[in-house]
Design a protein around this motif. Structure first.
Motif, PDB file in Angstrom:
ATOM      1  N   ALA A  82       0.816  -1.140   0.061  1.00 34.12           N
ATOM      2  CA  ALA A  82       0.082  -0.064   0.074  1.00 34.12           C
ATOM      3  C   ALA A  82       0.942   1.281  -0.035  1.00 34.12           C
ATOM      4  O   ALA A  82       1.785   1.300   0.898  1.00 34.12           O
ATOM      5  N   TYR A  83       0.806   2.135  -0.946  1.00 32.22           N
ATOM      6  CA  TYR A  83       1.736   3.296  -1.133  1.00 32.22           C
ATOM      7  C   TYR A  83       1.078   4.405  -0.731  1.00 32.22           C
ATOM      8  O   TYR A  83      -0.134   4.744  -0.891  1.00 32.22           O
ATOM      9  N   GLY A  84       2.012   5.450  -0.368  1.00 31.57           N
ATOM     10  CA  GLY A  84       1.767   6.730   0.198  1.00 31.57           C
ATOM     11  C   GLY A  84       1.045   6.828   1.361  1.00 31.57           C
ATOM     12  O   GLY A  84      -0.012   7.438   1.512  1.00 31.57           O
ATOM     13  N   VAL A  85       1.455   6.045   2.195  1.00 28.09           N
ATOM     14  CA  VAL A  85       0.729   6.042   3.489  1.00 28.09           C
ATOM     15  C   VAL A  85       1.179   7.068   4.498  1.00 28.09           C
ATOM     16  O   VAL A  85       2.431   7.520   4.469  1.00 28.09           O
ATOM     17  N   LYS A  86       0.141   7.847   5.054  1.00 26.80           N
ATOM     18  CA  LYS A  86       0.641   8.945   5.781  1.00 26.80           C
ATOM     19  C   LYS A  86      -0.161   8.943   7.039  1.00 26.80           C
ATOM     20  O   LYS A  86      -1.572   8.478   7.087  1.00 26.80           O
TER      21      LYS A  86
ATOM     22  N   GLU B  43       4.367   8.882  13.725  1.00 28.62           N
ATOM     23  CA  GLU B  43       4.033   9.417  12.513  1.00 28.62           C
ATOM     24  C   GLU B  43       4.639   9.264  10.970  1.00 28.62           C
ATOM     25  O   GLU B  43       5.927   8.796  11.415  1.00 28.62           O
ATOM     26  N   LEU B  44       4.242   9.019   9.986  1.00 25.82           N
ATOM     27  CA  LEU B  44       4.787   8.832   8.644  1.00 25.82           C
ATOM     28  C   LEU B  44       4.470   9.656   7.807  1.00 25.82           C
ATOM     29  O   LEU B  44       3.247  10.133   7.626  1.00 25.82           O
ATOM     30  N   GLU B  45       5.311   9.846   6.600  1.00 26.45           N
ATOM     31  CA  GLU B  45       4.890  10.461   5.652  1.00 26.45           C
ATOM     32  C   GLU B  45       5.274   9.790   4.057  1.00 26.45           C
ATOM     33  O   GLU B  45       6.354   9.382   4.127  1.00 26.45           O
ATOM     34  N   ASP B  46       4.418   9.763   3.260  1.00 22.11           N
ATOM     35  CA  ASP B  46       4.548   8.906   2.071  1.00 22.11           C
ATOM     36  C   ASP B  46       5.319   7.504   2.203  1.00 22.11           C
ATOM     37  O   ASP B  46       6.353   7.556   1.660  1.00 22.11           O
ATOM     38  N   SER B  47       4.902   6.553   3.174  1.00 18.16           N
ATOM     39  CA  SER B  47       5.454   5.548   3.348  1.00 18.16           C
ATOM     40  C   SER B  47       4.808   4.383   2.722  1.00 18.16           C
ATOM     41  O   SER B  47       3.761   4.419   2.105  1.00 18.16           O
ATOM     42  N   VAL B  48       5.278   3.079   2.569  1.00 22.29           N
ATOM     43  CA  VAL B  48       4.929   1.860   1.889  1.00 22.29           C
ATOM     44  C   VAL B  48       4.574   0.895   3.111  1.00 22.29           C
ATOM     45  O   VAL B  48       5.387   0.443   3.966  1.00 22.29           O
TER      46      VAL B  48
ATOM     47  N   GLY C 184      -3.744  12.780  22.419  1.00 19.20           N
ATOM     48  CA  GLY C 184      -4.448  13.846  22.471  1.00 19.20           C
ATOM     49  C   GLY C 184      -5.073  14.731  21.618  1.00 19.20           C
ATOM     50  O   GLY C 184      -5.679  15.739  21.879  1.00 19.20           O
ATOM     51  N   LYS C 185      -4.657  14.508  20.267  1.00 17.46           N
ATOM     52  CA  LYS C 185      -5.390  15.364  19.281  1.00 17.46           C
ATOM     53  C   LYS C 185      -5.938  14.590  18.129  1.00 17.46           C
ATOM     54  O   LYS C 185      -5.705  13.445  18.242  1.00 17.46           O
ATOM     55  N   ASP C 186      -6.508  15.285  17.351  1.00 16.57           N
ATOM     56  CA  ASP C 186      -7.138  14.696  15.938  1.00 16.57           C
ATOM     57  C   ASP C 186      -5.986  13.878  15.222  1.00 16.57           C
ATOM     58  O   ASP C 186      -4.991  14.186  15.495  1.00 16.57           O
ATOM     59  N   PHE C 187      -6.387  12.768  14.694  1.00 14.07           N
ATOM     60  CA  PHE C 187      -5.321  12.220  13.946  1.00 14.07           C
ATOM     61  C   PHE C 187      -6.178  11.878  12.285  1.00 14.07           C
ATOM     62  O   PHE C 187      -7.185  11.622  12.413  1.00 14.07           O
ATOM     63  N   PHE C 188      -4.935  11.388  11.564  1.00 20.00           N
ATOM     64  CA  PHE C 188      -5.173  11.399  10.383  1.00 20.00           C
ATOM     65  C   PHE C 188      -4.513  10.131   9.770  1.00 20.00           C
ATOM     66  O   PHE C 188      -3.390  10.062  10.009  1.00 20.00           O
ATOM     67  N   ILE C 189      -5.116   9.286   8.887  1.00 24.09           N
ATOM     68  CA  ILE C 189      -4.528   8.151   8.375  1.00 24.09           C
ATOM     69  C   ILE C 189      -5.042   8.255   6.820  1.00 24.09           C
ATOM     70  O   ILE C 189      -6.292   8.311   6.527  1.00 24.09           O
ATOM     71  N   SER C 190      -4.109   8.094   6.023  1.00 26.49           N
ATOM     72  CA  SER C 190      -4.445   7.977   4.466  1.00 26.49           C
ATOM     73  C   SER C 190      -3.487   7.050   3.788  1.00 26.49           C
ATOM     74  O   SER C 190      -2.562   6.535   3.890  1.00 26.49           O
ATOM     75  N   VAL C 191      -4.008   6.633   2.571  1.00 24.84           N
ATOM     76  CA  VAL C 191      -3.290   5.836   1.597  1.00 24.84           C
ATOM     77  C   VAL C 191      -3.485   6.277   0.271  1.00 24.84           C
ATOM     78  O   VAL C 191      -4.907   6.417   0.045  1.00 24.84           O
ATOM     79  N   LYS C 192      -2.726   6.487  -0.555  1.00 27.65           N
ATOM     80  CA  LYS C 192      -3.041   7.146  -1.896  1.00 27.65           C
ATOM     81  C   LYS C 192      -3.141   5.879  -2.854  1.00 27.65           C
ATOM     82  O   LYS C 192      -4.105   6.153  -3.497  1.00 27.65           O
TER      83      LYS C 192
END
Length: 193
Positions: free
Chosen positions: A131-135, A142-147, A162-170
């Motif tokens: 899975a490419y572009g994992v953020k 944290e990760l940026e543009d990982s596989v 303790g804050k909002d969190f974000f997960i994405s896959v391109k």
């Protein structure tokens, strides 16, 4: 509320107002006559949960919360994960709600959680060979543009901060487990394609 066969038994115990019962009637106790039902043969290709989702789609729903989809059988749990994948491919929003965790599938998409409603432990795994572009933002690691790979569980046991969190896959599919969840997680999914 659409009950997949024996899900009716649990809905009655929780005093829920049921709209439909769907399935092959092999695990329902005392099926009522006053609730709409869709009956199927035991010899079928779809699970009762799959048939319930299909009915929801015919009724124009695109947001699903699956309760009881973890159950006592690992094969049924896996089948329901496959149904989450199917929902993500149809650009529907689906959550599998278990007693102590929620499960989400991302398919070329992102998800944002409101921390005040989120969990303590978050695990993320690839459902593709890669899975490419994992953020990942807002979690401890944290990760940026990982596989992410399907044979390397690097996403196990991340933590909220303790804050909002974000997960994405391109490009690809991720499965996300949020533990110690509160039943009404506030989240939103955005699809890239």
């Amino acid at each position: 509320i659409i009950c997949a066969d024996g899900g009716y038994n649990h809905a009655v115990k929780n005093d829920l107002e049921i709209d439909y019962i769907v399935g092959d009637n092999d695990s329902i106790i005392n099926k009522p006559d006053n609730i709409k039902s869709k009956n199927f043969s035991k010899d079928k290709n779809e699970t009762d949960m799959h048939l319930s989702l299909n009915l929801g789609r015919k009724l124009n729903f695109k947001y699903f919360r699956i309760y009881g989809g973890y159950g006592n059988r690992p094969d049924h749990f896996f089948a329901n994960i496959q149904l989450l994948i199917d929902c993500s491919q149809k650009k529907e929003t689906a959550t599998l709600v278990a007693d102590k965790f929620n499960v989400y599938v991302l398919n070329n998409s992102s998800i944002i959680f409101n921390q005040s409603e989120a969990s303590n432990i978050v695990s993320i795994f690839s459902l593709n060979q890669a899975a490419y572009g994992v953020k990942i933002k807002g979690l401890k690691y944290e990760l940026e543009d990982s596989v992410f790979y399907d044979n390397y569980p690097i996403g196990t046991s991340n933590e909220t901060t303790g804050k909002d969190f974000f997960i994405s896959v391109k490009n690809g599919k991720l499965i996300v487990f949020c533990y110690d969840k509160i039943s009404n997680n506030k989240f939103s999914i955005k699809y890239y394609n």
